[in-house]
Design an enzyme around this catalytic site. Sequence first.
Site, mmCIF file in Angstrom:
data_model
loop_
_atom_site.group_PDB
_atom_site.id
_atom_site.type_symbol
_atom_site.label_atom_id
_atom_site.label_comp_id
_atom_site.label_asym_id
_atom_site.label_seq_id
_atom_site.Cartn_x
_atom_site.Cartn_y
_atom_site.Cartn_z
ATOM 1 N N GLU A 1 -7.343 -8.049 24.642
ATOM 2 C CA GLU A 1 -5.925 -7.797 24.895
ATOM 3 C C GLU A 1 -5.705 -6.602 25.811
ATOM 4 O OE1 GLU A 1 -1.799 -7.114 22.312
ATOM 5 O OE2 GLU A 1 -3.741 -7.209 21.307
ATOM 6 N N SER B 1 -7.025 4.345 -1.901
ATOM 7 C CA SER B 1 -6.860 2.890 -1.868
ATOM 8 C C SER B 1 -8.156 2.127 -2.110
ATOM 9 C CB SER B 1 -6.276 2.452 -0.511
ATOM 10 O OG SER B 1 -4.972 2.951 -0.351
ATOM 11 N N ASP C 1 0.845 -1.195 0.000
ATOM 12 C CA ASP C 1 0.000 0.000 0.000
ATOM 13 C C ASP C 1 0.880 1.244 0.000
ATOM 14 O OD1 ASP C 1 -1.905 2.053 0.527
ATOM 15 O OD2 ASP C 1 -3.199 0.600 1.520
#
Length: 547
Positions: free
Chosen positions: A244, A119, A69
Amino acid sequence: MRRIGNVVTWLSIAIITLAPYQCLSASIRGDPESWKSKWFEDAQNTLKLRVSAVDNKNVAKNVILFLGDGMGISTVTAGRIYLGQRSGSTGEETLLSFDKFPHVALVKTYNVDRQVPDSAGTGTAYLCGVKANLGTLGVDQNVRRKICGDMTEGRKVQSIIRWSIAEGKRTGIVTTSSITDATPGAGYAHTPERKWQADSQVSGEAKGRCQDIAKQLVVNNSDINVLLGGGRQNFLPTDVNDPEYGSGFMGIRTDGVDLTQLWLEKTRKLSPSSAYVWNKMQFDQINADSTDYLLGLFEPNTMKYSLARNKDPNPDEPSLAEMTEKAIRILRREPKGYFLLIEAGRIDHAHHATLAKNALEDLVALNEAVDRAVRLTDRNDTLIVVTADHSHVFTISGYPARGNPILGLVADSEGKLDEYNGLPYATLSYANGPSKNVGQTNLRGVDLEADDFTQPVAIPMPSETHGGEDVGVYALGPMSHLFGGVVEQQYIAHAMAYASCVGVNKQHCSSRKGAAVAMSAARVWGPERTALLAAIAMKTYLRGGGF
């Protein structure tokens, strides 16, 4: 004959890519005549390779598309030098893993409505085979950004992922960005707004009418076998703690649906062997030989920069190369083959922040993943394509000496700094961006190789912008010769589909292929020469050469 040709071709490539470059030392000083001879010999060897090359016209059972990218030409060049200097050479002579691929083309990246693309529109082009508007995913040019009312079934376009699934192949997506971001999203979603990754982000008249990207992935695309990346927050409700980081990080879904659990429910109806993981320990425990479906979401948003991950003695997320290997090992168990999209998404993010060192480290991570894929696959049945969606306004400037640190100030071979108005300047810079080093600033005594150093910019902006120049596409394996010249970005999807016999171009894959080839040869060469070549081929086969 084809097998013999392939052996000759790749033996030649081995000679070219190993022998000439191994003799380059870290210093360019020495006998000028010997270097003259070396450059001449190098060019001759490359010429011999090109002359003896034989196109690989096998069907691509497997296709792997690597997407850097924001990996424009200047990023590839700087990354190549950075990798070489990190390994102790001058850098310029270094070859990235995909630099060794035999076929290269230039790609025009513009969107339907923009000269410089984003993108989303580019992802729709190289995955779905049509150009689209800025910010839109999996739709044609009739859908305007954010306009949910433009969404009709006839304006949705399918990607090569769906084309491959229709032929019984396995599929996968790997990214260091969010799994719902623009590049991966173009592979499965249909939306007028790339930022609608969770239901809480869908705005205005689209609320309740246009489905968010994460939900489209789970509800409509649970048959994708491997999904690895970031973006965990888009799958969890607002009352669920992140597994997490705990209570400081909650999900952002307002519909109350835990999409990770829904994904498990749906995939276990397809196969009892499906698993959801969110850290490296769990990921490492996954048996690729017995797992059919794998969802890995390793961060609430994007995954970490490679630079930060590599400095962690106990990283809590896998590297791009590790995810690549796991995905290939799961997908390759399907006899009909697979399609795999792998994105190095954080090259782009680092450029937007003018963090050139981070961008180059993530390019190195992509290079390692490509090398891993090459070693795990057979170039006789696997097409590997490496490209970028767009470039950045990232420049390599000045006249630095050969081997001058790519992250440093421009200097000559004696180390004398090149100055303008009494001030030195950096080799790498951006046309715009958020750097604190705007215009010509005094960089004497500044550590330009610090992880958080932001390159100088000409125009201060909140975020550095994309660049509009062409990008490269590099190809290895069956039908890789289809990648040459200057092409429109949507051509990439069509070439990959043709090579792997999915989508609309499958006539060459039928049982009549041999007859069609013979007829074509007769038209080009004439019946007498065609018969002679056929006789030579049969003689080779009878001697044990095979076809």
